[in-house]
Design a protein around this motif. Structure first.
Motif, PDB file in Angstrom:
ATOM      1  N   GLY A 180       0.774  -1.103  -0.160  1.00 49.69           N
ATOM      2  CA  GLY A 180      -0.029   0.038  -0.090  1.00 49.69           C
ATOM      3  C   GLY A 180       0.854   1.304   0.028  1.00 49.69           C
ATOM      4  N   TYR A 181       2.030   1.161   0.789  1.00 50.62           N
ATOM      5  CA  TYR A 181       2.797   2.574   0.692  1.00 50.62           C
ATOM      6  C   TYR A 181       3.389   2.567  -0.633  1.00 50.62           C
ATOM      7  N   LEU A 182       3.793   1.536  -1.395  1.00 49.57           N
ATOM      8  CA  LEU A 182       4.388   1.927  -2.537  1.00 49.57           C
ATOM      9  C   LEU A 182       3.630   2.234  -3.787  1.00 49.57           C
ATOM     10  N   ILE A 183       2.237   1.813  -3.537  1.00 48.75           N
ATOM     11  CA  ILE A 183       1.225   2.261  -4.219  1.00 48.75           C
ATOM     12  C   ILE A 183       0.914   4.054  -4.235  1.00 48.75           C
ATOM     13  N   ALA A 184       0.804   4.192  -2.951  1.00 48.58           N
ATOM     14  CA  ALA A 184       0.697   5.595  -2.491  1.00 48.58           C
ATOM     15  C   ALA A 184       1.875   6.398  -3.028  1.00 48.58           C
ATOM     16  N   MET A 185       3.162   6.131  -2.852  1.00 50.21           N
ATOM     17  CA  MET A 185       4.202   6.654  -3.360  1.00 50.21           C
ATOM     18  C   MET A 185       4.297   6.907  -4.852  1.00 50.21           C
ATOM     19  N   HIS A 186       3.859   5.901  -5.621  1.00 54.54           N
ATOM     20  CA  HIS A 186       3.582   5.999  -6.942  1.00 54.54           C
ATOM     21  C   HIS A 186       2.577   6.955  -7.528  1.00 54.54           C
ATOM     22  N   PHE A 187       1.406   7.132  -6.847  1.00 54.91           N
ATOM     23  CA  PHE A 187       0.388   7.946  -7.107  1.00 54.91           C
ATOM     24  C   PHE A 187       0.775   9.461  -6.864  1.00 54.91           C
ATOM     25  N   MET A 188       1.536   9.743  -5.872  1.00 59.03           N
ATOM     26  CA  MET A 188       2.089  11.092  -5.386  1.00 59.03           C
ATOM     27  C   MET A 188       3.097  11.427  -6.410  1.00 59.03           C
ATOM     28  N   LYS A 189       3.830  10.589  -6.943  1.00 59.09           N
ATOM     29  CA  LYS A 189       4.799  10.982  -7.967  1.00 59.09           C
ATOM     30  C   LYS A 189       4.136  11.315  -9.267  1.00 59.09           C
ATOM     31  N   GLN A 190       3.092  10.582  -9.609  1.00 53.29           N
ATOM     32  CA  GLN A 190       2.149  10.965 -10.710  1.00 53.29           C
ATOM     33  C   GLN A 190       1.482  12.477 -10.644  1.00 53.29           C
ATOM     34  N   MET A 191       1.137  12.702  -9.157  1.00 58.50           N
ATOM     35  CA  MET A 191       0.874  14.029  -9.033  1.00 58.50           C
ATOM     36  C   MET A 191       1.623  15.191  -9.401  1.00 58.50           C
ATOM     37  N   ARG A 192       2.945  14.949  -9.265  1.00 55.96           N
ATOM     38  CA  ARG A 192       3.919  15.789  -9.491  1.00 55.96           C
ATOM     39  C   ARG A 192       4.213  15.747 -10.899  1.00 55.96           C
ATOM     40  N   LEU A 193       4.157  14.743 -11.375  1.00 56.06           N
ATOM     41  CA  LEU A 193       4.520  14.801 -13.016  1.00 56.06           C
ATOM     42  C   LEU A 193       3.211  15.476 -13.898  1.00 56.06           C
ATOM     43  N   ASP A 194       2.049  15.182 -13.309  1.00 51.57           N
ATOM     44  CA  ASP A 194       0.738  15.554 -13.891  1.00 51.57           C
ATOM     45  C   ASP A 194       0.008  16.407 -13.299  1.00 51.57           C
ATOM     46  N   HIS A 195      -0.220  17.802 -13.543  1.00 51.62           N
ATOM     47  CA  HIS A 195      -1.089  18.538 -12.507  1.00 51.62           C
ATOM     48  C   HIS A 195      -2.620  18.096 -12.768  1.00 51.62           C
ATOM     49  N   ASN A 196      -3.209  17.443 -13.710  1.00 49.52           N
ATOM     50  CA  ASN A 196      -4.296  17.097 -13.730  1.00 49.52           C
ATOM     51  C   ASN A 196      -4.823  15.878 -13.071  1.00 49.52           C
ATOM     52  N   PHE A 197      -3.695  15.156 -12.558  1.00 49.78           N
ATOM     53  CA  PHE A 197      -3.896  13.938 -11.963  1.00 49.78           C
ATOM     54  C   PHE A 197      -4.216  14.196 -10.345  1.00 49.78           C
ATOM     55  N   TYR A 198      -5.178  13.581  -9.556  1.00 49.64           N
ATOM     56  CA  TYR A 198      -5.439  13.737  -8.438  1.00 49.64           C
ATOM     57  C   TYR A 198      -5.520  12.552  -7.718  1.00 49.64           C
ATOM     58  N   PHE A 199      -4.932  12.430  -6.309  1.00 48.17           N
ATOM     59  CA  PHE A 199      -4.982  11.340  -5.312  1.00 48.17           C
ATOM     60  C   PHE A 199      -4.910  11.719  -4.091  1.00 48.17           C
ATOM     61  N   ALA A 200      -5.930  11.067  -3.278  1.00 50.34           N
ATOM     62  CA  ALA A 200      -6.035  11.269  -2.014  1.00 50.34           C
ATOM     63  C   ALA A 200      -6.518   9.911  -1.268  1.00 50.34           C
ATOM     64  N   THR A 201      -6.217   9.989   0.085  1.00 48.70           N
ATOM     65  CA  THR A 201      -6.350   8.876   1.148  1.00 48.70           C
ATOM     66  C   THR A 201      -7.016   9.379   2.155  1.00 48.70           C
ATOM     67  N   GLU A 202      -8.270   8.439   2.568  1.00 50.43           N
ATOM     68  CA  GLU A 202      -8.630   8.732   4.028  1.00 50.43           C
ATOM     69  C   GLU A 202      -8.167   8.152   5.360  1.00 50.43           C
TER      70      GLU A 202
END
Length: 202
Positions: A180-202
């Motif tokens: 789960g941690y690695l997946i979250a890190m992957h999505f956060m990296k995508q957010m930095r590369l693509d400003h239209n990409f959004y990711f959040a966790t509860e």
């Protein structure tokens, strides 16, 4: 294989252990680490004792609420053997043999059986064997089948089902939540590369 003798010198604890373990393998028994003591003045280890792995006795059998004994599934392997090798830290940065008890109170093992003692059975700690355990487990194999498969590869010492179970348990504990941690890190990296990409966790 050289037999231990009084005033024999070693540079460090690993050399001491490996020497005595090699001697034990040749003679037909396994060893274990026992007592040790530290200097009150400097807080460093100054005395160490290695023993035969049949030293001591199993703890007293526990009782159930109704007074009956709890049946242990573990085979009794200790019989109070007094064999030991003592070392003390001396001047000139050397460990010196200060005591050696040689005579066992039990029959020593044949070479093939001796390799099954825990101090000699180290192949389950080898990286390649560990990796193979994990790969075979991913393929759906059970611990006993994994042990048999690894033993057919020609390891020097035998892998047991217990070794496989213990390693896989430690592997699961270490990686618990890591996916789960690695997946979250992957999505956060995508957010930095693509400003239209959004990711959040509860």
């Amino acid at each position: 294989v050289e037999k231990p003798y009084l005033n024999q010198k070693f540079d460090n604890l690993d050399d001491m252990y490996n020497f005595y373990n090699c001697y034990a393998l040749h003679k037909g028994f396994g060893i274990g680490r026992s007592s040790s003591s530290k200097s009150l003045a400097i807080g460093e280890l100054i005395w160490k004792k290695f023993v035969c792995d049949k030293a001591g006795w199993r703890a007293k059998t526990k009782e159930k609420d109704d007074g009956s004994e709890v049946v242990s599934r573990c085979r009794e392997t200790r019989d109070g053997c007094m064999v030991s090798l003592n070392f003390r830290w001396k001047k000139h940065e050397k460990w010196v043999v200060t005591g050696f008890v040689e005579e066992h109170n039990h029959t020593l093992d044949a070479p093939r059986r001796t390799k099954k003692h825990r101090s000699h059975n180290v192949s389950h700690k080898i990286s390649a064997a560990n990796d193979l355990m994990e790969q075979l487990h991913t393929c759906g194999m059970g611990p006993s089948v994994i042990a048999k498969a690894i033993n057919t590869t020609g390891n020097i010492t035998e892998i047991t089902t217990e070794h496989v179970v213990n390693h896989l348990r430690k592997h699961r504990m270490y990686h618990f939540g890591r996916e789960g941690y690695l997946i979250a890190m992957h999505f956060m990296k995508q957010m930095r590369l693509d400003h239209n990409f959004y990711f959040a966790t509860e």
